[in-house]
Write a protein that holds these residues in place. Sequence first.
Motif, PDB file in Angstrom:
ATOM      1  N   SER A 241       0.816  -1.219   0.000  1.00  9.91           N
ATOM      2  CA  SER A 241       0.000   0.000   0.000  1.00  9.91           C
ATOM      3  C   SER A 241       0.850   1.270   0.000  1.00  9.91           C
ATOM      4  CB  SER A 241      -0.938   0.003   1.214  1.00  9.91           C
ATOM      5  OG  SER A 241      -0.193  -0.067   2.417  1.00  9.91           O
ATOM      6  N   VAL A 242       2.079   1.184   0.537  1.00 17.36           N
ATOM      7  CA  VAL A 242       2.946   2.372   0.578  1.00 17.36           C
ATOM      8  C   VAL A 242       4.210   2.178  -0.253  1.00 17.36           C
ATOM      9  CG1 VAL A 242       2.108   3.213   2.785  1.00 17.36           C
ATOM     10  CG2 VAL A 242       3.949   1.529   2.744  1.00 17.36           C
ATOM     11  N   ASN A 243       4.364   1.023  -0.891  1.00 22.60           N
ATOM     12  CA  ASN A 243       5.532   0.733  -1.728  1.00 22.60           C
ATOM     13  C   ASN A 243       6.845   0.862  -0.955  1.00 22.60           C
ATOM     14  OD1 ASN A 243       4.775  -0.232  -4.193  1.00 22.60           O
ATOM     15  ND2 ASN A 243       5.462   1.538  -5.372  1.00 22.60           N
ATOM     16  N   CYS A 244       6.847   0.333   0.269  1.00 23.00           N
ATOM     17  CA  CYS A 244       8.046   0.427   1.113  1.00 23.00           C
ATOM     18  C   CYS A 244       8.420  -0.939   1.671  1.00 23.00           C
ATOM     19  CB  CYS A 244       7.820   1.394   2.276  1.00 23.00           C
ATOM     20  SG  CYS A 244       7.567   3.121   1.787  1.00 23.00           S
ATOM     21  N   ILE A 245       9.725  -1.140   1.865  1.00 25.17           N
ATOM     22  CA  ILE A 245      10.258  -2.333   2.526  1.00 25.17           C
ATOM     23  C   ILE A 245      10.642  -1.948   3.947  1.00 25.17           C
ATOM     24  CG2 ILE A 245      12.062  -4.095   2.506  1.00 25.17           C
ATOM     25  CD1 ILE A 245      12.300  -3.616  -0.528  1.00 25.17           C
ATOM     26  N   TYR A 246      10.008  -2.587   4.932  1.00 27.22           N
ATOM     27  CA  TYR A 246      10.288  -2.338   6.344  1.00 27.22           C
ATOM     28  C   TYR A 246      11.239  -3.419   6.866  1.00 27.22           C
ATOM     29  CZ  TYR A 246       6.511   1.107   6.635  1.00 27.22           C
ATOM     30  OH  TYR A 246       5.717   2.210   6.475  1.00 27.22           O
ATOM     31  N   THR A 247      12.250  -2.998   7.615  1.00 26.05           N
ATOM     32  CA  THR A 247      13.222  -3.933   8.198  1.00 26.05           C
ATOM     33  C   THR A 247      13.299  -3.698   9.693  1.00 26.05           C
ATOM     34  OG1 THR A 247      14.525  -4.100   6.176  1.00 26.05           O
ATOM     35  CG2 THR A 247      15.638  -4.639   8.226  1.00 26.05           C
ATOM     36  N   TYR A 248      13.329  -4.804  10.428  1.00 25.42           N
ATOM     37  CA  TYR A 248      13.393  -4.702  11.893  1.00 25.42           C
ATOM     38  C   TYR A 248      14.509  -5.590  12.439  1.00 25.42           C
ATOM     39  CZ  TYR A 248      12.504  -5.626  16.781  1.00 25.42           C
ATOM     40  OH  TYR A 248      12.670  -5.781  18.126  1.00 25.42           O
ATOM     41  N   GLY A 249      15.231  -5.063  13.444  1.00 25.89           N
ATOM     42  CA  GLY A 249      16.155  -5.853  14.256  1.00 25.89           C
ATOM     43  C   GLY A 249      17.371  -6.344  13.505  1.00 25.89           C
ATOM     44  N   GLY A 250      17.978  -7.398  14.073  1.00 27.13           N
ATOM     45  CA  GLY A 250      19.182  -7.980  13.494  1.00 27.13           C
ATOM     46  C   GLY A 250      20.403  -7.743  14.347  1.00 27.13           C
ATOM     47  N   PHE A 251      21.560  -8.088  13.793  1.00 24.00           N
ATOM     48  CA  PHE A 251      22.832  -8.045  14.524  1.00 24.00           C
ATOM     49  C   PHE A 251      23.876  -7.389  13.643  1.00 24.00           C
ATOM     50  CE2 PHE A 251      26.676 -10.448  16.141  1.00 24.00           C
ATOM     51  CZ  PHE A 251      26.739  -9.790  17.356  1.00 24.00           C
ATOM     52  N   SER A 252      24.660  -6.489  14.228  1.00 21.90           N
ATOM     53  CA  SER A 252      25.656  -5.739  13.459  1.00 21.90           C
ATOM     54  C   SER A 252      27.076  -6.219  13.709  1.00 21.90           C
ATOM     55  CB  SER A 252      25.561  -4.247  13.804  1.00 21.90           C
ATOM     56  OG  SER A 252      25.968  -4.030  15.149  1.00 21.90           O
ATOM     57  N   LEU A 253      27.241  -7.348  14.334  1.00 23.83           N
ATOM     58  CA  LEU A 253      28.508  -7.943  14.784  1.00 23.83           C
ATOM     59  C   LEU A 253      28.979  -7.390  16.130  1.00 23.83           C
ATOM     60  CD1 LEU A 253      30.972  -8.601  11.802  1.00 23.83           C
ATOM     61  CD2 LEU A 253      29.727 -10.231  13.191  1.00 23.83           C
ATOM     62  N   TYR A 254      28.454  -6.245  16.532  1.00 25.15           N
ATOM     63  CA  TYR A 254      28.853  -5.734  17.853  1.00 25.15           C
ATOM     64  C   TYR A 254      27.659  -5.298  18.701  1.00 25.15           C
ATOM     65  CZ  TYR A 254      28.649  -1.332  15.192  1.00 25.15           C
ATOM     66  OH  TYR A 254      28.261  -0.296  14.377  1.00 25.15           O
ATOM     67  N   ARG A 255      26.447  -5.287  18.147  1.00 28.93           N
ATOM     68  CA  ARG A 255      25.270  -5.015  18.964  1.00 28.93           C
ATOM     69  C   ARG A 255      24.006  -5.531  18.279  1.00 28.93           C
ATOM     70  NH1 ARG A 255      22.413  -0.046  17.724  1.00 28.93           N
ATOM     71  NH2 ARG A 255      23.386   1.048  15.965  1.00 28.93           N
ATOM     72  N   ILE A 256      23.006  -5.859  19.105  1.00 33.03           N
ATOM     73  CA  ILE A 256      21.704  -6.259  18.608  1.00 33.03           C
ATOM     74  C   ILE A 256      20.852  -5.012  18.398  1.00 33.03           C
ATOM     75  CG2 ILE A 256      19.558  -7.423  19.282  1.00 33.03           C
ATOM     76  CD1 ILE A 256      21.206  -9.635  20.463  1.00 33.03           C
ATOM     77  N   LEU A 257      20.124  -4.973  17.298  1.00 32.10           N
ATOM     78  CA  LEU A 257      19.395  -3.778  16.890  1.00 32.10           C
ATOM     79  C   LEU A 257      17.915  -3.894  17.242  1.00 32.10           C
ATOM     80  CD1 LEU A 257      21.065  -3.524  13.379  1.00 32.10           C
ATOM     81  CD2 LEU A 257      21.671  -2.218  15.420  1.00 32.10           C
ATOM     82  N   ASP A 258      17.291  -2.736  17.494  1.00 32.84           N
ATOM     83  CA  ASP A 258      15.854  -2.711  17.809  1.00 32.84           C
ATOM     84  C   ASP A 258      15.105  -1.693  16.964  1.00 32.84           C
ATOM     85  OD1 ASP A 258      16.727  -0.330  18.871  1.00 32.84           O
ATOM     86  OD2 ASP A 258      15.661  -0.543  20.779  1.00 32.84           O
ATOM     87  N   ASP A 259      15.720  -1.243  15.867  1.00 34.35           N
ATOM     88  CA  ASP A 259      15.111  -0.172  15.074  1.00 34.35           C
ATOM     89  C   ASP A 259      14.166  -0.718  14.014  1.00 34.35           C
ATOM     90  OD1 ASP A 259      17.126  -1.394  13.679  1.00 34.35           O
ATOM     91  OD2 ASP A 259      17.950   0.431  12.809  1.00 34.35           O
ATOM     92  N   VAL A 260      13.238   0.137  13.599  1.00 30.57           N
ATOM     93  CA  VAL A 260      12.415  -0.099  12.414  1.00 30.57           C
ATOM     94  C   VAL A 260      12.846   0.925  11.375  1.00 30.57           C
ATOM     95  CG1 VAL A 260      10.104  -0.032  11.423  1.00 30.57           C
ATOM     96  CG2 VAL A 260      10.455  -1.027  13.682  1.00 30.57           C
TER      97      VAL A 260
END
Length: 990
Positions: A241-260
């Motif tokens: 509906s908005v033509n967007c890809i949403y990504t959440y979380g994951g690991f950056s090798l030095y911290r766990i992420l909580d962003d959207v």
Amino acid sequence: MKMLGFMFCIFVLSSLLFSCSSLPQTCTGREIFTNKSGTIRGGVRNETIRVGEENKYSNYSRCEWLIDAGSSDKSILLEFSSMETECSYDFVMIYDGNSFNSTTLATYSGNTLPKPVLATSGYMLIYLFSDRNYNLKGFVANYTLQDCPYNCNRNGSCVNHVCLCDKGFFGEFCEKQLCPDSCNSHGQCNQSGCHCDDGYIGDDCSLQIDRVEGDVRWYSLSKSSQNFTARFGHTSAFIKSVNCIYTYGGFSLYRILDDVVRYCLNSSIWEIAIKSNPWPSGRKNHASVTVDKGFYILGGVLDNGSYSNDLWFYDTSSDNWIQKATNSSIQLEKLMDHTLTYANGWLYVIGGKKKDGLFSSDIFRINETDCESWEKLKMSGDRRLSRMVSGHTAVFHSVSNTILVYGGYRSKYSKYVVLSGYVYAFNLRYNVWSVIKNPQIVEEPTYKHRENHIPNKRAHHTSVIMGNYMVVYGGNIHIHQELETCYDNEIFLYHLGCHQWVKHPLFMVTDTHGKRRFGHSSVSAFGNIMFVIGGYRGSVLGDVTAFKFPPTIAPAEAESGEDTDYCKQYTDAQKTDVQKCIDDIECVLCTARIDTRRTGCVHRTRKRECDSSKNPILVDTPCQGICSSLLSCQSCLSHGQGINLMSSSPSNRVYQEECSWCVKSSTCTQTVDPDELCLPGEEFSSGLYGWWGATNPSWNSIEQCTNNDIPAGIQVMYYYQPDNILQPDQVLFMNSFTMLIEDVLPYHGDIDEAGKLITVRITGYIHPLDSPLVYGSNMLQLYLAGSGDISATLNLSNDSSVKNQEIVIRKKTYTISTTEKANRKSEKLFPNTTRGHKYYVAVEAEKRKKDNKATLSLQWNIEVSEESEIRGNHHHMPNLHPITVEFLEPYNSVHCSIHHNCLACMTDASCAWCSSSATCLYKGDNSTNCNETYAVTHPEQCDLCHDYPDCYSCVTDEQNYTRADEKWGPFTYSFMFAILFQQTITKIQD
């Protein structure tokens, strides 16, 4: 043996760095480099190398190199010229600093040449870690000290250690071009970059999303962004509906992420969502699924290392999180590396790894409308071990109402984990789980002999449905001591109608080094485009790439309403590209067609367009279909129900065959003309109809699977020492009385005081069928042939009853190929050989040596029409032939209630096992309704002892195995049968 666990290793490896200080090492201390440039060789040993010996790093290597730039303003660039370590076990770890507490830049392993690595702190620490065996050449890398990172990529000037970019370039290192390729003539270049025309997306406006222009290639949409932290172990969702890809979380090798964060295709930029309350804790290796205008996340590993089971929904219209199922009476297991799939209004959870290291075998679901209460499904089908997967993918195929699960790590037995190459199917109508036994996939595939279009076993890949295909991309594909490539870069196509891996004629993609990855996310959009976000290849990735498929694989969404036959693209006004048409599994070549102006290529659902009055009509690539890959009745009649086309389904592009179950041959076959479905006798070498007569019944409903219709063949029971006649270790259904006896289970048991390793018992009935004897014979005789250090005894009754059996071949040891003739003192072996008479037969054999193969074959002196085909390689005397399926009937009775575990129940062909009630049911009394599940009718569906990962789960499971405190009473019949068998042997031997 080693267990695969690459994804887990890179998370926990830092904790192992100092745990082996007492182990022998070939490099000690820390080597420091301060020159402006230099070479580091991770693999050169200090000791002298003998002639002919390769220079490899040693076991238990713990080597450190510190590069000191002399100033925190300077950067350090490391470029690899070679890389070869044991994938998943030996690592080269690189830190931006002078200690292991510094930011982790990369953790390289395997033989993929790494990209250059940049440190900006003024220090770079390199650490080589190896385990106890299988050393390789290590690595060679060159470093240079730089005043500005990457020397501003030669797109700018370095002033006071800061890049001042030339016109048309931007970024911290001047690494980005403002309007690449002048926006490919599909957009306008302004001071913020390309502003793409309608229908085009990407930093360079190169990807056209409406039609087929520019298909069969990769597109780089965004290489990196300050708003998107490079990551892996995350999830993504495409919101149409908005033509967007949403990504959440994951690991950056030095911290766990909580962003959207979201990447909107219309603007080609990353945007960070503003946090609100409530907001879920950051996590990695969780599961996610898109539903309408939002997405769900479930479980994963939190920042403190704990596993979670919380369910959240992100509403993209309000940018708010809502936690779900907080008051559910059934609590979901805390999991990582599981899957969450949306189907028919429900969310399904499959597999995953638990905190104790074990894999989940349960499937849960929750109604998406209210998301209040979890439900644990009652399942039928293949045994629980096949459901114990982690790091797999799951996609919903709506037209077959099936969730398809592919790859991951699987429990081979107990806690032993291997990569999987299997495709599993979970039918949502019947709740039946099955392994698709595709002949393209073997238990231990060999990389060197693998066809290019068949994927290696893998985990942490992605799968999406595109058209009639499940598209698999990337993943960890390491095969120990054979393939040291950790990250894959290939796309594979699994056809959902033919159920086979496909080599497509328009799909010859040569990928680049930079696309290798696993732990990434993929989403499908616009019908024909797969977007890939982030991932890991030793270092973390923060890019967005896309692959566009040709319409013969996946038509564009804008063309979905058009009744277009894309196979016709192989045909133009002058000629037909014959080979491409034949090679495309979707298409068939009409060598004669109704339109006689030219030969043509049409979709296989449009064969009516060929002229059936002319021969030959069709040439095509064989479509294997699903039927031959389904080995049990329940699998056949649940997954083989064809397709349910919806109004939106492209009816001329979607198909899947319907299957029927041939009762006597126990095979799943495509439903065709009933008169040709299950051939009654023409296929038998004897030329006779089987003991069941001229008709070979077939079933089309799953409810028929528990009908009391006895198949052909014979049962073989394996018992490891100390053997327990009440509980076989394995049961096999055989179509011949010739068999190879080997160690088929992962454990061997103990060799008892008599020297036995395995006891094999074979029971059933022989139907002579008034078979003609070989020339010169006047009486039907039996012979037992064996080899491989095995001892065996043959019992035969003078009718169909068990009680009248007697020994006709005494216990004999076969060390080399030997044949022994059966003898009965009182009368002929077979008093009446006419059709309708059968004789109970039992063989007990003992195998004595581990890891060797033994053979047994029960043979007789009947005449056959195809002698060479049925003798095979087994030992035989002249004019003797193995007893084949048309003469064999498995043991069956009405005494099902005496069996108290699944495998014992399978020793009687009249019985079916109900796991939920732990009872063995008689098929003939129509009481095989098994608490909303289907009773087990095939030993492949029985849980085995080695499926249980620990003592507690083994002894507390009341559904399948005998409890230690149970009384002897329920086993009286089986126990007495065992005593009777032994007493008969003893009496005759005396």
